[in-house]
Structure formats: C-alpha cells, structure tokens
Design a protein around this motif. Structure first.
Motif, PDB file in Angstrom:
ATOM      1  N   THR A   1       0.758  -1.237  -0.041  1.00  0.00           N
ATOM      2  CA  THR A   1      -0.048   0.029  -0.017  1.00  0.00           C
ATOM      3  C   THR A   1       0.807   1.417   0.101  1.00  0.00           C
ATOM      4  O   THR A   1       0.146   2.244  -0.032  1.00  0.00           O
ATOM      5  N   HIS A   2       1.996   1.207   0.040  1.00  0.00           N
ATOM      6  CA  HIS A   2       2.987   2.395   0.222  1.00  0.00           C
ATOM      7  C   HIS A   2       4.320   1.914  -0.563  1.00  0.00           C
ATOM      8  O   HIS A   2       5.106   1.116  -0.142  1.00  0.00           O
ATOM      9  N   ARG A   3       4.413   3.070  -1.537  1.00  0.00           N
ATOM     10  CA  ARG A   3       5.909   2.899  -2.446  1.00  0.00           C
ATOM     11  C   ARG A   3       6.577   4.034  -2.123  1.00  0.00           C
ATOM     12  O   ARG A   3       5.882   5.324  -1.595  1.00  0.00           O
ATOM     13  N   TYR A   4       7.989   4.202  -2.235  1.00  0.00           N
ATOM     14  CA  TYR A   4       8.620   5.249  -1.981  1.00  0.00           C
ATOM     15  C   TYR A   4       9.742   5.617  -3.026  1.00  0.00           C
ATOM     16  O   TYR A   4      10.293   4.710  -3.615  1.00  0.00           O
ATOM     17  N   TRP A   5       9.782   6.864  -3.267  1.00  0.00           N
ATOM     18  CA  TRP A   5      10.499   7.300  -4.567  1.00  0.00           C
ATOM     19  C   TRP A   5      12.060   7.544  -4.145  1.00  0.00           C
ATOM     20  O   TRP A   5      12.908   7.426  -5.064  1.00  0.00           O
ATOM     21  N   GLY A   6      12.426   7.878  -3.116  1.00  0.00           N
ATOM     22  CA  GLY A   6      13.634   8.246  -2.510  1.00  0.00           C
ATOM     23  C   GLY A   6      14.177   9.363  -2.980  1.00  0.00           C
ATOM     24  O   GLY A   6      15.469   9.559  -2.767  1.00  0.00           O
ATOM     25  N   LYS A   7      13.362  10.501  -3.323  1.00  0.00           N
ATOM     26  CA  LYS A   7      13.904  11.599  -3.400  1.00  0.00           C
ATOM     27  C   LYS A   7      14.478  12.427  -2.280  1.00  0.00           C
ATOM     28  O   LYS A   7      13.853  11.999  -1.082  1.00  0.00           O
ATOM     29  N   LYS A   8      15.312  13.236  -2.531  1.00  0.00           N
ATOM     30  CA  LYS A   8      15.783  14.083  -1.345  1.00  0.00           C
ATOM     31  C   LYS A   8      15.344  15.504  -1.084  1.00  0.00           C
ATOM     32  O   LYS A   8      15.615  16.325  -0.073  1.00  0.00           O
ATOM     33  N   TRP A   9      14.401  15.900  -2.090  1.00  0.00           N
ATOM     34  CA  TRP A   9      13.834  17.092  -2.041  1.00  0.00           C
ATOM     35  C   TRP A   9      12.421  16.858  -2.687  1.00  0.00           C
ATOM     36  O   TRP A   9      12.058  15.914  -3.340  1.00  0.00           O
ATOM     37  N   TYR A  10      11.676  17.872  -2.360  1.00  0.00           N
ATOM     38  CA  TYR A  10      10.104  17.862  -2.822  1.00  0.00           C
ATOM     39  C   TYR A  10      10.058  17.837  -4.313  1.00  0.00           C
ATOM     40  O   TYR A  10      10.777  18.417  -5.096  1.00  0.00           O
ATOM     41  N   VAL A  11       8.985  16.822  -4.856  1.00  0.00           N
ATOM     42  CA  VAL A  11       8.775  16.996  -6.307  1.00  0.00           C
ATOM     43  C   VAL A  11       7.207  17.643  -6.790  1.00  0.00           C
ATOM     44  O   VAL A  11       7.518  18.509  -7.738  1.00  0.00           O
ATOM     45  N   TRP A  12       6.535  18.009  -6.013  1.00  0.00           N
ATOM     46  CA  TRP A  12       5.137  18.442  -6.234  1.00  0.00           C
ATOM     47  C   TRP A  12       5.262  19.692  -5.753  1.00  0.00           C
ATOM     48  O   TRP A  12       5.518  20.123  -4.512  1.00  0.00           O
ATOM     49  N   ASN A  13       4.883  20.776  -6.745  1.00  0.00           N
ATOM     50  CA  ASN A  13       5.003  22.287  -6.230  1.00  0.00           C
ATOM     51  C   ASN A  13       3.743  22.853  -5.619  1.00  0.00           C
ATOM     52  O   ASN A  13       2.454  22.321  -6.215  1.00  0.00           O
ATOM     53  N   ASN A  14       3.818  23.435  -4.587  1.00  0.00           N
ATOM     54  CA  ASN A  14       2.689  24.108  -3.601  1.00  0.00           C
ATOM     55  C   ASN A  14       2.162  24.920  -4.697  1.00  0.00           C
ATOM     56  O   ASN A  14       0.953  25.459  -4.131  1.00  0.00           O
ATOM     57  N   THR A  15       2.858  25.809  -5.533  1.00  0.00           N
ATOM     58  CA  THR A  15       2.214  26.891  -6.146  1.00  0.00           C
ATOM     59  C   THR A  15       1.262  26.313  -7.407  1.00  0.00           C
ATOM     60  O   THR A  15       1.080  27.052  -8.331  1.00  0.00           O
ATOM     61  N   GLY A  16       1.281  24.895  -7.758  1.00  0.00           N
ATOM     62  CA  GLY A  16       0.593  24.573  -8.975  1.00  0.00           C
ATOM     63  C   GLY A  16       1.330  23.543  -9.720  1.00  0.00           C
ATOM     64  O   GLY A  16       2.835  23.825  -9.969  1.00  0.00           O
ATOM     65  N   ASP A  17       0.897  22.601 -10.171  1.00  0.00           N
ATOM     66  CA  ASP A  17       1.622  21.562 -10.927  1.00  0.00           C
ATOM     67  C   ASP A  17       0.581  20.485 -11.303  1.00  0.00           C
ATOM     68  O   ASP A  17      -0.459  20.603 -11.338  1.00  0.00           O
TER      69      ASP A  17
END
Length: 148
Positions: free
Chosen positions: A106-122
């Motif tokens: 039920t949970h997968r992990y991308w392993g990124k060290k910083w955010y992917v999805w923009n809070n200002t729109g994406d």
C-alpha cells in the motif's frame, strides 16, 4: 472528484495478467490518480518525514488486480517514478511517497531528497509503460491537497 466506478464503454480491457492496456481513446484507466498531497504540513525542511508527507494516491477502480510494472508517475518538470514489479489489487489504493522508506503493498517510496510536487501549482501524470497518459491531475496555488 472522479467517479470510482468504471462501466460500459469507459471500461478498460485487461490484457494477459492484468497489465494496464487502454482500449478506445475515451476509455478511462482502471488505475487513476485519486488524491495528491502536494504541500506537506509545516515548513519544507527536506526531512524524510516531511518528504513522505507529500504523496500521490492511486486507486484501482476495477475488481481485478492490475500489474503496474513500467507504469510511471511524473510531474510537469519531468521528475519520474517508475513502478518495478508491482501489482495493485482490485478496489485498493497505493500511496507513492516522495521520500525514502520500505515499500509495501500500500506504500511505495520514490527516494527523493527534495520535494517533487509544487505547492504553487503542478500536474501529476500517470503514464502507461508506452508513455501514453492514463490519467492526470492538476492544481493551483491554494490548499495542500487535491482530490482528482
């Protein structure tokens, strides 16, 4: 919010062992982006806990399991998560978290060290292994999450 039941002409044909395969152009994918939590609570510190509070929930609308091997989740910039060997059971969800962790059913992990999805729109894109768009979800500057 999208309807979670797919019937009639909007149904998807499953090939072989449930690999995602689109039929007519107007058909909806059985696996859809259900919700995106793009603005994790608190300050964007880059901690793994904060990164994992940013996630995309995919939902399998069909009753049968779907093989997601090679299916991709991508943002507008091109950051891409690709599913390895993974099957999503019928009428179940999987959450793809931005940070690191131990993957489960039920949970997968991308392993990124910083955010992917923009809070200002994406826009979050769900892509078949062929690269064709299976689903997408866009948001603007307000809120923390979006039901798609």
């Amino acid at each position: 919010m999208k309807k979670l039941l797919v019937t009639g002409a909007a149904a998807i044909a499953a090939a072989g062992a449930g690999v995602l395969v689109a039929t007519p152009a107007e058909a909806a994918s059985p696996v859809q982006i259900y919700r995106v939590y793009y603005n994790s609570p608190g300050s964007d510190t880059g901690s793994n806990k904060s990164l994992n509070a940013e996630w995309v929930q995919l939902f399998n609308t069909s009753r049968s399991s779907k093989n997601l091997k090679g299916v991709k989740l991508r943002d507008k910039t091109g950051y891409t998560f690709t599913f390895g060997s993974f099957t999503l059971k019928g009428r179940k969800s999987v959450y793809v978290h931005t940070g690191g962790g131990s993957s489960t059913a039920t949970h997968r992990y991308w392993g990124k060290k910083w955010y992917v999805w923009n809070n200002t729109g994406d826009t979050a894109y769900l892509l078949y292994a062929s690269g064709r768009v299976a689903d997408k979800c866009s948001w603007g500057r307000t809120g923390s999450s979006k039901y798609c």
